[in-house]
Design a protein around this motif. Structure first.
Motif, PDB file in Angstrom:
ATOM      1  N   VAL A 130     -24.489  16.557 -24.106  1.00 35.10           N
ATOM      2  CA  VAL A 130     -24.057  15.186 -24.387  1.00 35.10           C
ATOM      3  C   VAL A 130     -22.656  14.928 -23.833  1.00 35.10           C
ATOM      4  N   CYS A 131     -21.651  15.511 -24.464  1.00 33.57           N
ATOM      5  CA  CYS A 131     -20.272  15.040 -24.310  1.00 33.57           C
ATOM      6  C   CYS A 131     -19.618  15.416 -22.979  1.00 33.57           C
ATOM      7  N   PRO A 132     -19.852  16.622 -22.447  1.00 30.56           N
ATOM      8  CA  PRO A 132     -19.145  16.962 -21.206  1.00 30.56           C
ATOM      9  C   PRO A 132     -19.393  15.956 -20.082  1.00 30.56           C
ATOM     10  N   ALA A 133     -20.540  15.297 -20.088  1.00 31.91           N
ATOM     11  CA  ALA A 133     -20.861  14.364 -19.008  1.00 31.91           C
ATOM     12  C   ALA A 133     -19.916  13.172 -18.969  1.00 31.91           C
ATOM     13  N   GLU A 134     -19.239  12.895 -20.083  1.00 30.63           N
ATOM     14  CA  GLU A 134     -18.377  11.708 -20.145  1.00 30.63           C
ATOM     15  C   GLU A 134     -16.924  11.999 -19.802  1.00 30.63           C
ATOM     16  N   PHE A 135     -16.566  13.278 -19.699  1.00 29.07           N
ATOM     17  CA  PHE A 135     -15.161  13.624 -19.493  1.00 29.07           C
ATOM     18  C   PHE A 135     -14.978  14.319 -18.151  1.00 29.07           C
ATOM     19  N   GLU A 136     -14.573  13.555 -17.136  1.00 28.21           N
ATOM     20  CA  GLU A 136     -14.250  14.180 -15.847  1.00 28.21           C
ATOM     21  C   GLU A 136     -13.079  15.126 -16.028  1.00 28.21           C
ATOM     22  N   VAL A 137     -13.102  16.198 -15.284  1.00 22.98           N
ATOM     23  CA  VAL A 137     -11.998  17.160 -15.372  1.00 22.98           C
ATOM     24  C   VAL A 137     -11.276  17.299 -14.028  1.00 22.98           C
ATOM     25  N   GLY A 138     -11.693  16.534 -13.014  1.00 20.84           N
ATOM     26  CA  GLY A 138     -11.082  16.631 -11.689  1.00 20.84           C
ATOM     27  C   GLY A 138     -12.037  17.213 -10.664  1.00 20.84           C
ATOM     28  N   GLU A 139     -13.287  17.328 -11.045  1.00 20.30           N
ATOM     29  CA  GLU A 139     -14.295  17.906 -10.160  1.00 20.30           C
ATOM     30  C   GLU A 139     -14.622  16.964  -8.995  1.00 20.30           C
ATOM     31  N   HIS A 140     -15.166  17.562  -7.925  1.00 19.18           N
ATOM     32  CA  HIS A 140     -15.719  16.767  -6.831  1.00 19.18           C
ATOM     33  C   HIS A 140     -17.202  16.506  -7.023  1.00 19.18           C
ATOM     34  N   ALA A 141     -17.848  17.331  -7.808  1.00 18.55           N
ATOM     35  CA  ALA A 141     -19.277  17.113  -8.087  1.00 18.55           C
ATOM     36  C   ALA A 141     -19.617  17.719  -9.446  1.00 18.55           C
ATOM     37  N   LYS A 142     -20.549  17.062 -10.119  1.00 22.57           N
ATOM     38  CA  LYS A 142     -21.056  17.549 -11.400  1.00 22.57           C
ATOM     39  C   LYS A 142     -22.378  18.263 -11.155  1.00 22.57           C
ATOM     40  N   VAL A 143     -22.463  19.494 -11.615  1.00 24.66           N
ATOM     41  CA  VAL A 143     -23.682  20.291 -11.490  1.00 24.66           C
ATOM     42  C   VAL A 143     -24.276  20.434 -12.891  1.00 24.66           C
ATOM     43  N   ALA A 144     -25.478  19.918 -13.085  1.00 26.82           N
ATOM     44  CA  ALA A 144     -26.143  20.021 -14.389  1.00 26.82           C
ATOM     45  C   ALA A 144     -27.291  21.008 -14.288  1.00 26.82           C
ATOM     46  N   LEU A 145     -27.495  21.767 -15.362  1.00 27.16           N
ATOM     47  CA  LEU A 145     -28.636  22.683 -15.458  1.00 27.16           C
ATOM     48  C   LEU A 145     -29.522  22.209 -16.600  1.00 27.16           C
ATOM     49  N   LEU A 146     -30.828  22.245 -16.379  1.00 26.39           N
ATOM     50  CA  LEU A 146     -31.795  22.008 -17.455  1.00 26.39           C
ATOM     51  C   LEU A 146     -32.764  23.178 -17.445  1.00 26.39           C
ATOM     52  N   SER A 147     -32.760  23.957 -18.516  1.00 22.80           N
ATOM     53  CA  SER A 147     -33.748  25.026 -18.619  1.00 22.80           C
ATOM     54  C   SER A 147     -35.113  24.400 -18.890  1.00 22.80           C
ATOM     55  N   ILE A 148     -36.134  24.879 -18.175  1.00 21.06           N
ATOM     56  CA  ILE A 148     -37.463  24.291 -18.383  1.00 21.06           C
ATOM     57  C   ILE A 148     -38.013  24.629 -19.770  1.00 21.06           C
ATOM     58  N   THR A 149     -37.373  25.566 -20.470  1.00 24.71           N
ATOM     59  CA  THR A 149     -37.781  25.831 -21.862  1.00 24.71           C
ATOM     60  C   THR A 149     -37.397  24.683 -22.790  1.00 24.71           C
ATOM     61  N   GLU A 150     -36.520  23.783 -22.349  1.00 27.26           N
ATOM     62  CA  GLU A 150     -36.036  22.713 -23.229  1.00 27.26           C
ATOM     63  C   GLU A 150     -37.011  21.539 -23.333  1.00 27.26           C
ATOM     64  N   GLY A 151     -38.013  21.486 -22.457  1.00 31.66           N
ATOM     65  CA  GLY A 151     -38.994  20.414 -22.557  1.00 31.66           C
ATOM     66  C   GLY A 151     -38.764  19.326 -21.528  1.00 31.66           C
ATOM     67  N   ASP A 152     -39.843  18.589 -21.227  1.00 32.31           N
ATOM     68  CA  ASP A 152     -39.769  17.624 -20.121  1.00 32.31           C
ATOM     69  C   ASP A 152     -39.130  16.300 -20.507  1.00 32.31           C
ATOM     70  N   ASP A 153     -38.864  16.090 -21.807  1.00 31.61           N
ATOM     71  CA  ASP A 153     -38.350  14.789 -22.255  1.00 31.61           C
ATOM     72  C   ASP A 153     -36.827  14.682 -22.217  1.00 31.61           C
ATOM     73  N   LYS A 154     -36.136  15.769 -21.926  1.00 28.91           N
ATOM     74  CA  LYS A 154     -34.680  15.775 -22.073  1.00 28.91           C
ATOM     75  C   LYS A 154     -33.968  14.760 -21.170  1.00 28.91           C
ATOM     76  N   PRO A 155     -34.406  14.541 -19.916  1.00 32.51           N
ATOM     77  CA  PRO A 155     -33.707  13.518 -19.113  1.00 32.51           C
ATOM     78  C   PRO A 155     -33.738  12.138 -19.773  1.00 32.51           C
ATOM     79  N   LEU A 156     -34.822  11.817 -20.478  1.00 28.90           N
ATOM     80  CA  LEU A 156     -34.923  10.508 -21.127  1.00 28.90           C
ATOM     81  C   LEU A 156     -34.082  10.459 -22.400  1.00 28.90           C
ATOM     82  N   LYS A 157     -33.993  11.589 -23.100  1.00 30.33           N
ATOM     83  CA  LYS A 157     -33.305  11.600 -24.394  1.00 30.33           C
ATOM     84  C   LYS A 157     -31.794  11.803 -24.263  1.00 30.33           C
ATOM     85  N   TYR A 158     -31.355  12.388 -23.166  1.00 32.68           N
ATOM     86  CA  TYR A 158     -29.916  12.654 -22.945  1.00 32.68           C
ATOM     87  C   TYR A 158     -29.544  12.091 -21.573  1.00 32.68           C
TER      88      TYR A 158
END
Lengths: 234, 234
Positions: A130-158
């Motif tokens: 949730v929260c890290p996505a809202e706070f830039e830290v000076g990066e040039h790119a945001k790299v997100a990981l989604l483990s497939i064990t978390e379920g297919d609905d996570k992009p819609l819910k978060y």
């Protein structure tokens, strides 16, 4: 520890964080460093990915890591085994890194090393979708990981994390045969939120897909080093 | 959206939340309802556990759910299929439920139903291993889930959740043969943080271990219903 606030206070907080992030990015740009902010739920495999990445890329690139955790240096110690500088930041009760914390990490890096020698800094954020996505830290790119064990609905819910991601890795692909998961559905759900982000299925355990990730990383670094006029724009 | 603050402001925020939580709990006590706050990382299986739990327990117990998600009613819709009232709360950019949000849910429940008819309310929190642990919502017990896919170090890295938990479920045990995970090490790490919390290994997929969880739930409800003098104390 955090709380939800009224809109005006939210804007002030994000504005102050953004100024700090821009300041951090200016340092990275001065030193010719590309910075990635690596984010996911707890246990999606950020540290395992970085272990594989350091093993593969430290031959061509000079890399440092800024490692955020609420407490402990467990992840920092794992990454130190790869012979790179790892600056550990304990966030205490805070559920994300902010630009001020990362600024402290950058200044420690610059104090202990010659920062202009680095090509790449990975910031590994606190495990939180949730929260890290809202706070830039000076990066040039945001790299997100989604483990497939978390379920297919996570992009819609978060959705914020998936909107903000510049590169998305689907991790633990080796577990796919043992899960009731439809990877095509994950991709379709991501596409509802973000039409263009590269989606890379990987397994840090088997190594599957990692070459595509390494290629993406190298391309970003080379792009920035060959075209300094792109500073601040990815 | 949230931020870290100075100590005095933190105390005020948590104090205000605690007052709201006590108010919510007084309602639950008046109505003879036991309330559990169900928390975990995204995708650890909170909704899958509740699906199994509703299927098994709605014969003996009258149950409602207050369902927290940043956005969507995907989880609420899954649980509505079990014929119980599900009050959906969208938290927007907030990464956790607080007592004020849950108060809104309680009042909707009381408006639409006779609340004294319910034995048990599950509050399913936003998927987040950090922040929900700090914000009581009026529950009588905190139920935490840790998917064994997340790794054995999580109790050490996210200690507040494991300190606060009154019951800990280790989920997705069916995947154990496919993971490099030592469940005994998870238990040992939990014990460094919390010496007494019950630890229940379960699989919502196979059903393994669920009877122990159902037993724990029933015991808590019966304890509170048979000993009203224990109201507010677990």
């Amino acid at each position: 520890m955090h709380q939800t606030f009224d809109a005006a206070l939210e804007i002030n907080l994000l504005h102050a964080n953004q100024e700090g992030a821009d300041h951090n990015r200016a340092h990275f740009d001065d030193w010719g460093i590309t910075c990635f902010n690596v984010m996911s739920s707890p246990g999606a495999g950020k540290t395992a990915l970085l272990e594989r990445t350091l093993a593969a890329l430290t031959h061509d690139l000079t890399i440092a890591v800024i490692e955020g955790d609420m407490t402990t240096e467990l992840d920092a110690d794992r990454l130190r085994q790869y012979g790179v500088p790892v600056i550990a930041i304990n966030t205490g009760r805070s559920c994300h890194l902010d630009s001020k914390m990362v600024s402290g990490g950058i200044h420690r890096l610059a104090h202990e090393y010659n920062p202009a020698e680095f090509d790449l800094v990975f910031v590994e954020n606190v495990g939180n979708l949730v929260c890290p996505a809202e706070f830039e830290v000076g990066e040039h790119a945001k790299v997100a990981l989604l483990s497939i064990t978390e379920g297919d609905d996570k992009p819609l819910k978060y959705p914020v994390m998936f909107q903000e991601a510049d590169c998305l890795l689907l991790t633990k692909m080796d577990l796919a045969p043992h899960l009731d998961i439809d990877v095509e559905q994950i991709v379709a759900n991501v596409r509802q939120i973000n039409t263009h982000v590269p989606i890379l299925p990987v397994s840090a355990k088997t190594g599957a897909g990692l070459e595509d990730w390494f290629h993406w990383v190298r391309a970003q670094v080379h792009l920035r080093q060959s075209q300094p006029s792109l500073s601040g724009v990815l």
